[in-house]
Design a protein around this motif. Structure first.
Motif, PDB file in Angstrom:
ATOM      1  N   GLN A  75      53.232  18.064  50.373  1.00 48.63           N
ATOM      2  CA  GLN A  75      54.682  17.945  50.582  1.00 48.63           C
ATOM      3  C   GLN A  75      55.283  16.878  49.665  1.00 48.63           C
ATOM      4  O   GLN A  75      56.273  17.122  48.975  1.00 48.63           O
ATOM      5  N   THR A  76      54.630  15.710  49.643  1.00 50.75           N
ATOM      6  CA  THR A  76      55.108  14.620  48.794  1.00 50.75           C
ATOM      7  C   THR A  76      55.122  15.045  47.334  1.00 50.75           C
ATOM      8  O   THR A  76      56.119  14.838  46.628  1.00 50.75           O
ATOM      9  N   GLY A  85      50.556  17.621  54.327  1.00 55.33           N
ATOM     10  CA  GLY A  85      51.201  16.317  54.172  1.00 55.33           C
ATOM     11  C   GLY A  85      51.149  15.817  52.746  1.00 55.33           C
ATOM     12  O   GLY A  85      52.145  15.363  52.184  1.00 55.33           O
ATOM     13  N   LEU A 126      75.109  19.353  34.997  1.00 55.82           N
ATOM     14  CA  LEU A 126      76.373  19.342  35.738  1.00 55.82           C
ATOM     15  C   LEU A 126      77.249  18.166  35.311  1.00 55.82           C
ATOM     16  O   LEU A 126      78.451  18.319  35.070  1.00 55.82           O
ATOM     17  N   VAL A 127      76.611  16.986  35.206  1.00 54.37           N
ATOM     18  CA  VAL A 127      77.377  15.798  34.839  1.00 54.37           C
ATOM     19  C   VAL A 127      77.913  15.933  33.420  1.00 54.37           C
ATOM     20  O   VAL A 127      79.073  15.631  33.138  1.00 54.37           O
ATOM     21  N   PHE A 167      57.879  17.693  46.632  1.00 56.52           N
ATOM     22  CA  PHE A 167      59.255  17.200  46.581  1.00 56.52           C
ATOM     23  C   PHE A 167      59.491  16.285  45.394  1.00 56.52           C
ATOM     24  O   PHE A 167      60.595  16.259  44.849  1.00 56.52           O
ATOM     25  N   THR A 168      58.459  15.574  44.972  1.00 54.88           N
ATOM     26  CA  THR A 168      58.612  14.774  43.765  1.00 54.88           C
ATOM     27  C   THR A 168      58.839  15.684  42.563  1.00 54.88           C
ATOM     28  O   THR A 168      59.737  15.448  41.754  1.00 54.88           O
ATOM     29  N   PHE A 170      59.977  18.691  42.612  1.00 56.68           N
ATOM     30  CA  PHE A 170      61.290  19.319  42.795  1.00 56.68           C
ATOM     31  C   PHE A 170      62.391  18.391  42.302  1.00 56.68           C
ATOM     32  O   PHE A 170      63.296  18.800  41.572  1.00 56.68           O
ATOM     33  N   ALA A 171      62.281  17.102  42.684  1.00 54.23           N
ATOM     34  CA  ALA A 171      63.321  16.138  42.306  1.00 54.23           C
ATOM     35  C   ALA A 171      63.375  15.967  40.794  1.00 54.23           C
ATOM     36  O   ALA A 171      64.453  15.902  40.203  1.00 54.23           O
ATOM     37  N   LEU A 172      62.185  15.921  40.166  1.00 51.51           N
ATOM     38  CA  LEU A 172      62.165  15.725  38.710  1.00 51.51           C
ATOM     39  C   LEU A 172      62.732  16.936  37.987  1.00 51.51           C
ATOM     40  O   LEU A 172      63.447  16.814  36.994  1.00 51.51           O
ATOM     41  N   ILE A 200      71.049  18.599  37.308  1.00 58.64           N
ATOM     42  CA  ILE A 200      72.089  17.631  37.648  1.00 58.64           C
ATOM     43  C   ILE A 200      72.662  17.001  36.378  1.00 58.64           C
ATOM     44  O   ILE A 200      73.869  16.816  36.256  1.00 58.64           O
ATOM     45  N   LEU A 201      71.777  16.721  35.408  1.00 63.46           N
ATOM     46  CA  LEU A 201      72.259  16.199  34.124  1.00 63.46           C
ATOM     47  C   LEU A 201      73.219  17.195  33.487  1.00 63.46           C
ATOM     48  O   LEU A 201      74.262  16.817  32.957  1.00 63.46           O
ATOM     49  N   GLU A 248      64.864  19.125  39.263  1.00 60.39           N
ATOM     50  CA  GLU A 248      66.274  19.256  39.599  1.00 60.39           C
ATOM     51  C   GLU A 248      67.134  18.312  38.780  1.00 60.39           C
ATOM     52  O   GLU A 248      68.304  18.585  38.534  1.00 60.39           O
ATOM     53  N   ALA A 249      66.538  17.184  38.346  1.00 61.75           N
ATOM     54  CA  ALA A 249      67.284  16.210  37.552  1.00 61.75           C
ATOM     55  C   ALA A 249      67.901  16.870  36.323  1.00 61.75           C
ATOM     56  O   ALA A 249      69.015  16.515  35.914  1.00 61.75           O
TER      57      ALA A 249
END
Lengths: 68, 281
Positions: free
Chosen positions: A43-44, A40, A61-62, A47-48, A50-52, A58-59, A54-55
């Motif tokens: 996991q948090t 548990g 791509l934009v 994913f945090t 992962f999100a950072l 995404i930048l 992945e940013a």
């Protein structure tokens, strides 16, 4: 052949975040395999992270759509 | 001007007319792009046009409102199917996202916001692959920006209240126990993180994922249709069929991404809120 070279750049830019996301989930799987009860909490964090990471992709791509 | 595959497809979808016959192989393929995400329904090309994503958003608000009111009107000790579903989703947001990230002391206050964000983003994302709707609302940048704006305002206001004023709030951004010469550097970095990087990445992440995913599906489906019908030889036709089949695989991949992005958006919102209310740091 016509196209936009910015998207080629995006392909190169996605390599780094790809490796990064792989490392994060590798560490997460390792952690859960060693200590299943910590799932548990890990996991948090996973994913945090992962999100950072992945940013960055995404930048890229934009920016590929902006700089053309 | 010969009608392109895409425009004939879109006019076909919009007006119900048959796509114009273009002689087989004579037209050039127009790859899907940004312009495919602007679908004005009422109001033409103006800035105030009522667009397809707005319609999808209104539908999602209606569905969510109706569903949650209907499911929680008669609550029973042994839950029915609907109540079970609502309890599962609520329990997930409450325990996995809010409680684990914000902590047991403060999480109750933010539960309504986090639950609304999660269900809202999830339903709007899922509309990206539900047949007949098939438009992820968040692939238009305005919608993630509005959601992010809500989170942005809330975490700053909560932070100002928790730290008691502007000066302590700014001070609390720099972690304690640093050597003196690092503090100005860290201060600039943390200021940029709090005021620029966090909101921008929060909005762009959701937008980018939905936009890229929808574009990917468009490429496989529209490209496959073009190869199959206008490819001109049997090999390209087979490639078109393979591309169509692969688009089904990608649809399931999109399902995963949609869940993941709703989860990530909510967990990051919770993380920013947790940062704002925490005593240390």
């Amino acid at each position: 052949m016509t196209g936009n070279i910015a998207f080629l750049g995006y392909g190169l830019a996605a390599i780094g975040p790809g490796i990064g996301v792989g490392l994060i989930f590798a560490a997460y799987i390792n952690g859960v395999a060693r200590q299943p009860e910590s799932r548990g909490m890990l996991q948090t964090i996973a994913f945090t992270g992962f999100a950072l990471t992945e940013a960055l992709a995404i930048l890229g791509l934009v920016f590929a759509f902006i700089f053309r | 001007m010969s009608p392109t595959v895409l425009s004939s497809l879109s006019t076909h979808l919009l007006s119900g007319a048959l796509p114009a016959a273009d002689g087989g192989g004579g037209t050039s393929f127009v790859s899907p792009g940004v312009s495919d995400f602007f679908w004005p329904l009422i109001g033409g090309d103006s800035n105030w046009a009522f667009t397809r994503p707005s319609a999808v958003l209104l539908i999602s608000v209606g569905i969510l409102g109706w569903f949650f009111i209907a499911a929680t009107r008669k609550l029973t000790v042994v839950p029915g199917k609907r109540q079970f579903l609502v309890e599962q989703v609520y329990g997930f947001v409450r325990n996995t996202i809010a409680k684990d990230v914000i902590g047991t002391k403060d999480f109750q206050r933010f539960l309504p916001l986090l639950f609304t964000l999660f269900t809202m983003v999830l339903v709007n994302n899922l509309f990206g692959i539900i047949p007949l709707v098939q438009f992820p609302t968040m692939s238009r940048i305005a919608f993630p920006i509005v959601l992010t704006l809500v989170v942005y305002v809330v975490y700053h206001v909560v932070g100002l209240k928790a730290k008691g004023g502007v000066i302590p709030y700014i001070k609390s951004m720099v972690p304690p126990g640093l050597p003196g010469w690092v503090i100005p550097l860290m201060f600039v970095l943390e200021l940029a993180t709090y005021f620029v990087i966090r909101p921008v990445t929060l909005a762009l992440r959701l937008f980018g994922n939905m936009f890229a995913g929808h574009l990917l599906l468009l490429v496989f489906i529209v490209g496959g249709e073009y190869l199959l019908l206008h490819g001109g030889n049997i090999g390209l036709g087979a490639a078109g069929i393979a591309s169509g089949l692969f688009s089904i695989v990608m649809t399931f991949f999109e399902l995963l991404v949609e869940f993941l992005q709703a989860f990530v958006f909510t967990i990051l919102a919770a993380l920013y809120l947790a940062d704002a209310v925490s005593e240390e740091h």
